[in-house]
Design a protein around this motif. Structure first.
Motif, PDB file in Angstrom:
ATOM      1  N   PHE A  29       0.830  -1.201   0.000  1.00 21.58           N
ATOM      2  CA  PHE A  29       0.000   0.000   0.000  1.00 21.58           C
ATOM      3  C   PHE A  29       0.868   1.256   0.000  1.00 21.58           C
ATOM      4  CE2 PHE A  29      -3.228   2.475   2.819  1.00 21.58           C
ATOM      5  CZ  PHE A  29      -3.712   3.146   1.714  1.00 21.58           C
ATOM      6  N   VAL A  30       0.796   2.046  -1.068  1.00 23.40           N
ATOM      7  CA  VAL A  30       1.494   3.332  -1.163  1.00 23.40           C
ATOM      8  C   VAL A  30       0.508   4.437  -0.846  1.00 23.40           C
ATOM      9  CG1 VAL A  30       2.612   4.957  -2.733  1.00 23.40           C
ATOM     10  CG2 VAL A  30       3.187   2.525  -2.835  1.00 23.40           C
ATOM     11  N   SER A  31       0.828   5.275   0.132  1.00 18.87           N
ATOM     12  CA  SER A  31      -0.120   6.320   0.511  1.00 18.87           C
ATOM     13  C   SER A  31       0.584   7.432   1.286  1.00 18.87           C
ATOM     14  CB  SER A  31      -1.244   5.732   1.374  1.00 18.87           C
ATOM     15  OG  SER A  31      -2.170   6.722   1.758  1.00 18.87           O
ATOM     16  N   HIS A  32      -0.027   8.632   1.249  1.00 21.13           N
ATOM     17  CA  HIS A  32       0.384   9.734   2.111  1.00 21.13           C
ATOM     18  C   HIS A  32      -0.554   9.880   3.308  1.00 21.13           C
ATOM     19  CE1 HIS A  32       2.429  11.105  -1.661  1.00 21.13           C
ATOM     20  NE2 HIS A  32       3.361  11.423  -0.789  1.00 21.13           N
ATOM     21  N   ASN A  33      -1.601   9.082   3.351  1.00 22.05           N
ATOM     22  CA  ASN A  33      -2.619   9.221   4.379  1.00 22.05           C
ATOM     23  C   ASN A  33      -2.244   8.367   5.589  1.00 22.05           C
ATOM     24  OD1 ASN A  33      -5.071   8.779   5.945  1.00 22.05           O
ATOM     25  ND2 ASN A  33      -6.171   9.707   4.242  1.00 22.05           N
ATOM     26  N   GLU A  34      -1.790   9.030   6.668  1.00 23.26           N
ATOM     27  CA  GLU A  34      -1.322   8.290   7.839  1.00 23.26           C
ATOM     28  C   GLU A  34      -2.451   7.491   8.482  1.00 23.26           C
ATOM     29  OE1 GLU A  34       1.065  10.146  10.759  1.00 23.26           O
ATOM     30  OE2 GLU A  34       2.242  11.298   9.303  1.00 23.26           O
ATOM     31  N   LYS A  35      -3.657   8.032   8.469  1.00 25.10           N
ATOM     32  CA  LYS A  35      -4.781   7.321   9.079  1.00 25.10           C
ATOM     33  C   LYS A  35      -5.002   5.986   8.370  1.00 25.10           C
ATOM     34  CE  LYS A  35      -9.687   7.812  10.199  1.00 25.10           C
ATOM     35  NZ  LYS A  35     -10.883   8.702  10.109  1.00 25.10           N
ATOM     36  N   ASP A  36      -4.973   5.995   7.038  1.00 23.01           N
ATOM     37  CA  ASP A  36      -5.155   4.758   6.273  1.00 23.01           C
ATOM     38  C   ASP A  36      -3.998   3.785   6.509  1.00 23.01           C
ATOM     39  OD1 ASP A  36      -7.476   5.807   5.286  1.00 23.01           O
ATOM     40  OD2 ASP A  36      -6.692   6.230   3.281  1.00 23.01           O
TER      41      ASP A  36
END
Length: 246
Positions: free
Chosen positions: A205-212
Motif C-alpha cells: 500500500f502506497v499512501s500519504h494518508n497516515e490514518k489509512d
C-alpha cells in the motif's frame, strides 16, 4: 510454512531515468552495457533497494513525492522493468492502481465490466456470477447500458474499484485510490479491504494518508531519494518519516 517463498522479493533494485525529453534510456543505451552507468543527465529513481514481503503481511510505503514509491509499485506490478537487481512476485496481483486505465469509452458499463474483468483473468462464468455484485457495489444499476465515456469521474472510479476488488488474486497493490470518491464510497472501500485482509491477502500500500496506513498496515517501508531508509513497524516508520520532514 517452512521453506515457503515470500509473496514479494526485492533484491538490489535499481531504476534509472534519463533527465530531459527522452525519459528512460533508448534501445541503443540498453545495448551499451553496464559500463555506461552514472552518466551525466541520468537520475536513479530507485537504487540498492531490498526487502521481503511475506504472505498475509500488510505493508505501507511512505515517502515524499518523487522518492520512488510509485515506481516501486509499478515494478512489483510488472509494468516496468528494473535496470539493476530484480523483483520476484509469487502469486497473482490485484492492481488497485491507475484504476480507470483499460476501460473503453464507447462501450457500455455492462460491456466494460465483462471486458475488464476478463482482461484481469476472470472467466466468463465468474464474471456472470459476480456481475450483479460489481454493479451494486459501484452503485451503477441505472447506468449499465450507458457508454462509459458519459460517466462522471466518480462513477468511473467506483466501477473500476468494484471490478478489481472482486479479483481473487492473493496480492493487493494499492496506490492512493482510497483518496478519491465521497465519504460513503470510501467507507465501502475500507470495509472491502478489511474483508480482503481478513481473508489472508497480502497488501502492498502506497499512501500519504497516515490514518489509512495505520488502519491497514503493520509494517512500513520509508523511501527517500530512491533508497530504503527504514524497514520497521508502521508506527516507527511514520515517526521517522515525520521527524525527517518536519
Amino acid at each position: 510454512m517452512a521453506g515457503e517463498r515470500a509473496a514479494i522479493e526485492v533484491d538490489g533494485l535499481g531504476v534509472r531515468f534519463r533527465l530531459g525529453r527522452r525519459g528512460r534510456r533508448s534501445f541503443k543505451d540498453l545495448f551499451a552495457g553496464s559500463s555506461r552507468r552514472n552518466r551525466p543527465g541520468e537520475f536513479w529513481a530507485l537504487r540498492n533497494v531490498s526487502f521481503r514481503v511475506q504472505h498475509g503481511e500488510a505493508i505501507g510505503v511512505v515517502g515524499r513525492n518523487g522518492q520512488g514509491k510509485s515506481t516501486l509499485l509499478k515494478l512489483v506490478a510488472g509494468v516496468m522493468l528494473a535496470d539493476e537487481g530484480h523483483v520476484s512476485v509469487h502469486g497473482g496481483v490485484a492492481p488497485l492502481i491507475e484504476l480507470t486505465g483499460g476501460f473503453v469509452g464507447d462501450l457500455t458499463v455492462r460491456e466494460n465490466v465483462k471486458l475488464t474483468a476478463g482482461l484481469h483473468g476472470m472467466s466468463r462464468a465468474e464474471v456472470a456470477e459476480r456481475y450483479d455484485e460489481i454493479i451494486d457495489f459501484a452503485e451503477l444499476g441505472k447506468f449499465q447500458d450507458t457508454p462509459y465515456k458519459h460517466l462522471s469521474n466518480g462513477m468511473k472510479v467506483r466501477l473500476a474499484f468494484s471490478v478489481v476488488s472482486q479479483l481473487e488474486e492473493p496480492i493487493l497493490l494499492v496506490d492512493e485510490v482510497l483518496a478519491v470518491g465521497d465519504k460513503g464510497f470510501r467507507d465501502k472501500c475500507y470495509q472491502r479491504i478489511d474483508e480482503l485482509l481478513a481473508d489472508g491477502r497480502t497488501l502492498f500500500f502506497v499512501s500519504h494518508n497516515e490514518k489509512d496506513l495505520r488502519r491497514f498496515c503493520t509494517r512500513g517501508l520509508y523511501l527517500d531519494r530512491g533508497g530504503l531508509v527504514l524497514d520497521a513497524s508502521i508506527e516507527d516508520v511514520l515517526d521517522r518519516y515525520n521527524a525527517d520532514n518536519g
